[in-house]
Design an enzyme around this catalytic site. Structure first.
Site, PDB file in Angstrom:
ATOM      1  N   SER A  59       0.806  -1.227   0.000  1.00 40.52           N
ATOM      2  CA  SER A  59       0.000   0.000   0.000  1.00 40.52           C
ATOM      3  C   SER A  59       0.834   1.270   0.000  1.00 40.52           C
ATOM      4  O   SER A  59       0.314   2.350  -0.280  1.00 40.52           O
ATOM      5  CB  SER A  59      -0.948   0.014   1.203  1.00 40.52           C
ATOM      6  OG  SER A  59      -0.238   0.212   2.411  1.00 40.52           O
ATOM      7  N   LYS A 116       0.910   4.628   6.756  1.00 43.24           N
ATOM      8  CA  LYS A 116       0.378   5.526   5.733  1.00 43.24           C
ATOM      9  C   LYS A 116       1.109   6.870   5.793  1.00 43.24           C
ATOM     10  O   LYS A 116       1.834   7.162   6.729  1.00 43.24           O
ATOM     11  CB  LYS A 116      -1.126   5.764   5.940  1.00 43.24           C
ATOM     12  CG  LYS A 116      -1.974   4.499   5.991  1.00 43.24           C
ATOM     13  CD  LYS A 116      -1.971   3.730   4.680  1.00 43.24           C
ATOM     14  CE  LYS A 116      -2.718   2.410   4.818  1.00 43.24           C
ATOM     15  NZ  LYS A 116      -2.600   1.592   3.593  1.00 43.24           N
TER      16      LYS A 116
END
Length: 233
Positions: A38, A92
């Site tokens: 990701s 993230k």
């Protein structure tokens, strides 16, 4: 009882070391395994990243209880998040600060009405992209530059959203792999109490596609601008 005393006498040094190491990893610094792509191309699957647990808050070990706020999270930080919404530890990039108005139109980011700038990034395909071709770009915004990945074949259904206003005490996070990241577009805003630390370097990396052999070129790589620096070599 005698066995316990004997065990303590013989192994108390090891027990003390393990306790202090666990305490250190809980409150000061840790390393986390990255199991997904990701954050491609910045972080690769199989990377073990070093996390500064005192980047933002000093916490009671083994808890989310903050004793003191040390620094405010900044836009562009790569953050580890112990997410109650995702029921998982996420990695993230921080995009939206409290009070920011954030929107995205076909993977083009807008923050407070200002459009991010994008430049193509010439780099070799990262692991896993042979069967899933992608384009790489450098995203410039607010003095921050980082690489991101956009899929050629499978654009995200959430490549357009907002505008949304980031609430007080919360943050909007996105993955650098914009078309394959479960982030704030799926889990909403993340409260500061769930921000566990800032990822700064790759400690070491094992390649899951090659029987977990070491990737020596990833050893000690700094995550700030890592993919951009790699592409420029």
């Amino acid at each position: 009882m005698r066995l316990l005393k004997r065990f303590w006498r013989e192994y108390r040094g090891l027990i003390a070391f393990l306790f202090l190491m666990t305490l250190f990893r809980s409150a000061i610094a840790d390393w986390n395994v990255v199991p997904t792509g990701s954050m491609l191309p910045t972080i690769r699957e199989g990377d073990r990243i070093l996390v500064d647990k005192m980047a933002y808050d000093l916490r009671v070990p083994f808890t989310h209880i903050a004793i003191a706020h040390l620094h405010d999270p900044k836009r562009g930080d790569i953050v580890t998040i112990d997410s109650s919404a995702a029921h998982d530890l996420l990695v993230k990039r921080l995009i939206g600060l409290p009070g920011d108005v954030v929107a995205m139109r076909d993977n083009v980011l807008y923050v407070n009405g200002r459009k991010a700038d994008y430049q193509p990034l010439a780099m070799s395909p990262v692991e896993g992209d042979a069967n899933s071709p992608a384009d790489y770009y450098v995203e410039h915004f607010d003095g921050i530059s980082h690489a991101l990945r956009l899929s050629e074949l499978a654009p995200s259904p959430r490549s357009t959203f907002g505008p949304v206003t980031v609430p007080a005490g919360e943050y909007l996070m996105l993955g650098d792999n914009r078309d394959d990241s479960a982030d704030s577009r799926y889990f909403g805003f993340f409260p500061r109490s769930e921000l566990m630390g800032r990822a700064r370097r790759v400690a070491y990396s094992l390649d899951p596609d090659r029987h977990y052999l070491p990737r020596f070129d990833r050893l000690g790589v700094a995550l700030d601008g890592a993919a951009i620096a790699s592409a420029s070599r």
